[in-house]
Motif scaffolding. Structure first.
Motif, PDB file in Angstrom:
ATOM      1  N   TRP A  85      41.775 101.633  34.891  1.00 27.65           N
ATOM      2  CA  TRP A  85      42.718 101.885  33.814  1.00 27.65           C
ATOM      3  C   TRP A  85      43.008 100.631  33.012  1.00 27.65           C
ATOM      4  O   TRP A  85      43.270 100.708  31.816  1.00 27.65           O
ATOM      5  CB  TRP A  85      44.006 102.482  34.367  1.00 27.65           C
ATOM      6  CG  TRP A  85      43.825 103.876  34.897  1.00 27.65           C
ATOM      7  CD1 TRP A  85      42.709 104.653  34.785  1.00 27.65           C
ATOM      8  CD2 TRP A  85      44.770 104.649  35.617  1.00 27.65           C
ATOM      9  NE1 TRP A  85      42.910 105.868  35.392  1.00 27.65           N
ATOM     10  CE2 TRP A  85      44.172 105.891  35.909  1.00 27.65           C
ATOM     11  CE3 TRP A  85      46.062 104.423  36.049  1.00 27.65           C
ATOM     12  CZ2 TRP A  85      44.823 106.887  36.607  1.00 27.65           C
ATOM     13  CZ3 TRP A  85      46.713 105.421  36.733  1.00 27.65           C
ATOM     14  CH2 TRP A  85      46.108 106.638  37.011  1.00 27.65           C
ATOM     15  N   GLY A  86      43.000  99.469  33.651  1.00 26.32           N
ATOM     16  CA  GLY A  86      43.251  98.216  32.937  1.00 26.32           C
ATOM     17  C   GLY A  86      42.232  97.998  31.828  1.00 26.32           C
ATOM     18  O   GLY A  86      42.589  97.655  30.694  1.00 26.32           O
ATOM     19  N   GLU A  87      40.961  98.198  32.161  1.00 30.42           N
ATOM     20  CA  GLU A  87      39.895  98.026  31.161  1.00 30.42           C
ATOM     21  C   GLU A  87      40.030  99.032  30.025  1.00 30.42           C
ATOM     22  O   GLU A  87      39.851  98.682  28.855  1.00 30.42           O
ATOM     23  CB  GLU A  87      38.524  98.178  31.825  1.00 30.42           C
ATOM     24  CG  GLU A  87      38.168  97.068  32.783  1.00 30.42           C
ATOM     25  CD  GLU A  87      36.847  97.334  33.512  1.00 30.42           C
ATOM     26  OE1 GLU A  87      36.029  98.123  32.999  1.00 30.42           O
ATOM     27  OE2 GLU A  87      36.661  96.747  34.580  1.00 30.42           O
ATOM     28  N   ILE A  88      40.347 100.272  30.365  1.00 34.13           N
ATOM     29  CA  ILE A  88      40.514 101.315  29.345  1.00 34.13           C
ATOM     30  C   ILE A  88      41.675 100.967  28.421  1.00 34.13           C
ATOM     31  O   ILE A  88      41.564 101.066  27.196  1.00 34.13           O
ATOM     32  CB  ILE A  88      40.728 102.696  30.011  1.00 34.13           C
ATOM     33  CG1 ILE A  88      39.464 103.122  30.762  1.00 34.13           C
ATOM     34  CG2 ILE A  88      41.142 103.737  28.978  1.00 34.13           C
ATOM     35  CD1 ILE A  88      39.668 104.315  31.679  1.00 34.13           C
ATOM     36  N   ALA A  89      42.790 100.527  29.007  1.00 31.82           N
ATOM     37  CA  ALA A  89      43.965 100.174  28.205  1.00 31.82           C
ATOM     38  C   ALA A  89      43.664  98.997  27.284  1.00 31.82           C
ATOM     39  O   ALA A  89      44.046  99.018  26.107  1.00 31.82           O
ATOM     40  CB  ALA A  89      45.140  99.843  29.129  1.00 31.82           C
ATOM     41  N   GLU A  90      42.970  97.981  27.790  1.00 30.20           N
ATOM     42  CA  GLU A  90      42.646  96.823  26.956  1.00 30.20           C
ATOM     43  C   GLU A  90      41.724  97.200  25.800  1.00 30.20           C
ATOM     44  O   GLU A  90      41.906  96.732  24.672  1.00 30.20           O
ATOM     45  CB  GLU A  90      42.035  95.710  27.799  1.00 30.20           C
ATOM     46  CG  GLU A  90      43.082  94.997  28.636  1.00 30.20           C
ATOM     47  CD  GLU A  90      42.549  93.777  29.365  1.00 30.20           C
ATOM     48  OE1 GLU A  90      41.405  93.351  29.089  1.00 30.20           O
ATOM     49  OE2 GLU A  90      43.293  93.244  30.194  1.00 30.20           O
ATOM     50  N   ARG A  91      40.730  98.050  26.069  1.00 24.00           N
ATOM     51  CA  ARG A  91      39.834  98.501  24.984  1.00 24.00           C
ATOM     52  C   ARG A  91      40.615  99.276  23.920  1.00 24.00           C
ATOM     53  O   ARG A  91      40.387  99.103  22.719  1.00 24.00           O
ATOM     54  CB  ARG A  91      38.712  99.373  25.547  1.00 24.00           C
ATOM     55  CG  ARG A  91      37.548  98.608  26.098  1.00 24.00           C
ATOM     56  CD  ARG A  91      36.307  99.460  26.287  1.00 24.00           C
ATOM     57  NE  ARG A  91      36.536 100.723  26.963  1.00 24.00           N
ATOM     58  CZ  ARG A  91      36.432 100.917  28.287  1.00 24.00           C
ATOM     59  NH1 ARG A  91      36.088  99.925  29.070  1.00 24.00           N
ATOM     60  NH2 ARG A  91      36.655 102.092  28.810  1.00 24.00           N
ATOM     61  N   GLU A  92      41.534 100.140  24.360  1.00 30.31           N
ATOM     62  CA  GLU A  92      42.317 100.931  23.417  1.00 30.31           C
ATOM     63  C   GLU A  92      43.244 100.046  22.584  1.00 30.31           C
ATOM     64  O   GLU A  92      43.382 100.236  21.375  1.00 30.31           O
ATOM     65  CB  GLU A  92      43.122 102.005  24.160  1.00 30.31           C
ATOM     66  CG  GLU A  92      43.861 102.963  23.272  1.00 30.31           C
ATOM     67  CD  GLU A  92      42.993 103.784  22.340  1.00 30.31           C
ATOM     68  OE1 GLU A  92      43.563 104.382  21.404  1.00 30.31           O
ATOM     69  OE2 GLU A  92      41.758 103.846  22.506  1.00 30.31           O
TER      70      GLU A  92
END
Length: 125
Positions: A85-92
Protein backbone atom coordinates in the motif's frame (compact mmCIF):
# COMPACT_ATOMS: atom_id res chain seq x y z
CA UNK A 1 -1.23 12.93 11.79
CA UNK A 2 -3.49 10.88 14.05
CA UNK A 3 -4.73 14.00 15.79
CA UNK A 4 -5.54 15.64 12.44
CA UNK A 5 -7.29 12.48 11.31
CA UNK A 6 -9.68 12.67 14.27
CA UNK A 7 -8.13 10.13 16.66
CA UNK A 8 -8.59 11.15 20.31
CA UNK A 9 -7.46 9.46 23.48
CA UNK A 10 -7.16 10.42 27.12
CA UNK A 11 -3.41 11.17 27.03
CA UNK A 12 -2.78 11.31 23.25
CA UNK A 13 0.22 9.04 23.79
CA UNK A 14 2.00 8.81 20.38
CA UNK A 15 3.46 5.39 21.24
CA UNK A 16 -0.01 3.90 21.77
CA UNK A 17 -1.28 5.42 18.52
CA UNK A 18 1.78 4.13 16.65
CA UNK A 19 1.23 0.61 18.00
CA UNK A 20 -2.44 0.71 16.97
CA UNK A 21 -1.52 1.79 13.44
CA UNK A 22 1.32 -0.73 13.24
CA UNK A 23 -0.94 -3.54 14.49
CA UNK A 24 -3.80 -2.55 12.18
CA UNK A 25 -1.80 -2.09 9.01
CA UNK A 26 1.55 -3.80 9.29
CA UNK A 27 2.13 -6.62 11.76
CA UNK A 28 0.79 -8.36 14.82
CA UNK A 29 4.06 -10.12 15.52
CA UNK A 30 5.91 -10.23 18.82
CA UNK A 31 7.82 -7.06 17.89
CA UNK A 32 4.50 -5.18 18.03
CA UNK A 33 2.49 -7.04 20.67
CA UNK A 34 5.36 -7.74 23.05
CA UNK A 35 4.47 -11.44 22.98
CA UNK A 36 0.91 -10.83 24.24
CA UNK A 37 -2.10 -12.32 22.51
CA UNK A 38 -4.27 -9.84 20.59
CA UNK A 39 -6.81 -9.36 23.40
CA UNK A 40 -4.11 -8.75 26.02
CA UNK A 41 -2.31 -6.37 23.66
CA UNK A 42 -5.43 -4.29 22.95
CA UNK A 43 -6.47 -4.28 26.62
CA UNK A 44 -2.99 -3.07 27.58
CA UNK A 45 -3.12 -0.23 25.03
CA UNK A 46 -6.60 0.77 26.20
CA UNK A 47 -5.44 0.70 29.82
CA UNK A 48 -2.34 2.79 29.02
CA UNK A 49 -4.20 5.43 27.00
CA UNK A 50 -7.96 4.90 26.54
CA UNK A 51 -9.06 6.04 23.09
CA UNK A 52 -12.56 7.44 22.74
CA UNK A 53 -12.78 8.73 19.15
CA UNK A 54 -11.49 6.97 16.07
CA UNK A 55 -12.10 8.04 12.47
CA UNK A 56 -13.82 5.54 10.16
CA UNK A 57 -10.94 5.65 7.67
CA UNK A 58 -8.57 4.48 10.43
CA UNK A 59 -10.89 1.69 11.57
CA UNK A 60 -11.87 0.49 8.08
CA UNK A 61 -8.34 0.40 6.65
CA UNK A 62 -7.10 -1.48 9.72
CA UNK A 63 -10.00 -3.91 9.52
CA UNK A 64 -9.32 -4.63 5.84
CA UNK A 65 -5.61 -5.09 6.46
CA UNK A 66 -6.20 -7.51 9.35
CA UNK A 67 -8.61 -9.55 7.20
CA UNK A 68 -6.21 -9.69 4.25
CA UNK A 69 -3.29 -10.66 6.48
CA UNK A 70 -5.40 -13.34 8.22
CA UNK A 71 -6.37 -14.85 4.88
CA UNK A 72 -2.77 -14.82 3.66
CA UNK A 73 -1.53 -16.31 6.93
CA UNK A 74 -4.12 -19.09 6.58
CA UNK A 75 -2.50 -19.94 3.25
CA UNK A 76 0.95 -19.91 4.92
CA UNK A 77 1.92 -16.73 3.08
CA UNK A 78 2.44 -13.94 5.64
CA UNK A 79 2.27 -10.45 4.16
CA UNK A 80 2.57 -6.88 5.37
CA UNK A 81 0.02 -4.72 3.57
CA UNK A 82 2.15 -1.63 4.14
CA UNK A 83 4.81 -3.10 1.85
CA UNK A 84 2.28 -2.86 -1.01
CA UNK A 85 0.00 0.00 0.00
CA UNK A 86 2.89 2.39 0.66
CA UNK A 87 4.10 2.12 -2.93
CA UNK A 88 0.56 2.53 -4.29
CA UNK A 89 -0.04 5.61 -2.12
CA UNK A 90 3.25 7.22 -3.17
CA UNK A 91 2.53 6.64 -6.87
CA UNK A 92 -0.95 8.14 -6.48
CA UNK A 93 0.40 11.20 -4.65
CA UNK A 94 2.99 11.68 -7.39
CA UNK A 95 0.28 11.34 -10.05
CA UNK A 96 -1.70 14.09 -8.32
CA UNK A 97 1.36 16.33 -8.14
CA UNK A 98 1.49 16.04 -4.34
CA UNK A 99 4.63 13.98 -3.62
CA UNK A 100 4.96 12.49 -0.15
CA UNK A 101 7.94 14.71 0.70
CA UNK A 102 5.83 17.88 0.32
CA UNK A 103 3.29 16.98 3.00
CA UNK A 104 3.37 19.21 6.05
CA UNK A 105 0.73 20.30 8.56
CA UNK A 106 -0.66 22.96 6.21
CA UNK A 107 -1.11 20.48 3.36
CA UNK A 108 -2.64 17.87 5.68
CA UNK A 109 -5.24 20.42 6.76
CA UNK A 110 -5.90 21.56 3.17
CA UNK A 111 -6.64 18.02 1.92
CA UNK A 112 -8.20 16.65 5.12
CA UNK A 113 -11.30 14.60 4.26
CA UNK A 114 -14.64 15.08 5.93
CA UNK A 115 -14.52 12.77 8.92
CA UNK A 116 -16.98 10.31 10.34
CA UNK A 117 -15.91 9.66 13.92
CA UNK A 118 -16.71 6.57 15.98
CA UNK A 119 -17.14 7.50 19.65
CA UNK A 120 -16.34 5.01 22.38
CA UNK A 121 -17.01 4.98 26.09
CA UNK A 122 -13.82 5.96 27.81
CA UNK A 123 -12.99 3.74 30.72
CA UNK A 124 -9.94 2.38 32.44
CA UNK A 125 -9.79 -1.35 33.02
Amino acid sequence: MGKMAGYKSKHMNPDVYYKLVQFGNDSWGREVTGGKNIQQFMDDLKRTDPFYETPDNFVLSSFMSVRLRSLAMGMNHPVKCTDYWGEIAERELDRLGLPYETWDEEQLLKYRPELNIQKHDMYVM
